[in-house]
Design an enzyme around this catalytic site. Sequence first.
Site, mmCIF file in Angstrom:
data_model
loop_
_atom_site.group_PDB
_atom_site.id
_atom_site.type_symbol
_atom_site.label_atom_id
_atom_site.label_comp_id
_atom_site.label_asym_id
_atom_site.label_seq_id
_atom_site.Cartn_x
_atom_site.Cartn_y
_atom_site.Cartn_z
ATOM 1 N N GLY A 248 0.815 -1.212 0.000
ATOM 2 C CA GLY A 248 0.000 0.000 0.000
ATOM 3 C C GLY A 248 0.845 1.257 0.000
ATOM 4 N N ASP A 249 1.932 1.252 0.768
ATOM 5 C CA ASP A 249 2.846 2.400 0.799
ATOM 6 C C ASP A 249 3.499 2.600 -0.561
ATOM 7 O OD1 ASP A 249 2.267 2.375 3.548
ATOM 8 O OD2 ASP A 249 3.938 1.001 3.921
#
Length: 305
Positions: A248-249
Amino acid sequence: MIYTVTLNPAVDYYISMKEFQEGELNLINNGYTLPGGKGINVSKVLKNFGIESTVLGFAGGFTGDFIRKNLKEYEIKDKLVELKENTRINIKMRTEKTESEIAGHSPNISESEYKEFLKAISEIKEGDILVLSGSVPKSLKTNIYQEIIEILPEGVKVILDTRGEPFKYALEKGVYLTKPNNVELGEFFNEKYETIEEIIEAGKKLRKMGSENVLISLGKNGSVLITKDGVWIGNVPKGELVSSVGAGDSMVAGTLYGIVKGMDISEAYKYGIASGSATAFTEGLTTFEGMQKLLNDINIKREGI
């Protein structure tokens, strides 16, 4: 300049084993240690892509020293406030069947340490980008992200990637982009979404509540981008999942890469998908080459077209 905030960083110990047996001596097949924290991950992927950023937050003790040393090796600038207590240690465990995490105890952050952190925030200028991501230590207020946004000058793009009350309070002040996953979205609205249509409607609600753009990751089912101009649905390219940690990052970082390069967010979205997927298909965070290899496998469809 891009600034990433990690209020609750960690030293992440990644281990893999065939299976975990509770109450027994378990031997790992492989293990390695990396600095953790959502904002730190974003900064590291950006660095891999040739984009500079500055890491803000807190770090303390021998674990804090480990994080600073690693950032220095990456040639990433940091303005982490030195804490008296040790930065936490997290365990990321993968077996043949599951991925599990054990979150370590967060250090206490004093009022003076918090004020020192705010001095670094005050250096952010119009035209900068600020990424607010990750959990908030219990020693800080749950509305800390809201307080940070309140002291920013006009013209700063804020990317918000957190959950619960910190997300709710920050959203009230208005942000450029939020990036929940489908589970976090359901938690926020206290709903369980069964269809992509329901997820899109929930994302549109976030726009009305203060998020100019909404990027929702759906794991193996792809992702959705919602903007004032429409809705885009992206696939997941073919590949073998190694670890979802940091995916996600990396999606945030890839999208930021496109924005910094002058792309509209709907175009930058492609780089976000490729970056998140490339991290999921490898140990650690994606390289620029790893992201590029997947670009041609990304399919984005605009809803209704």
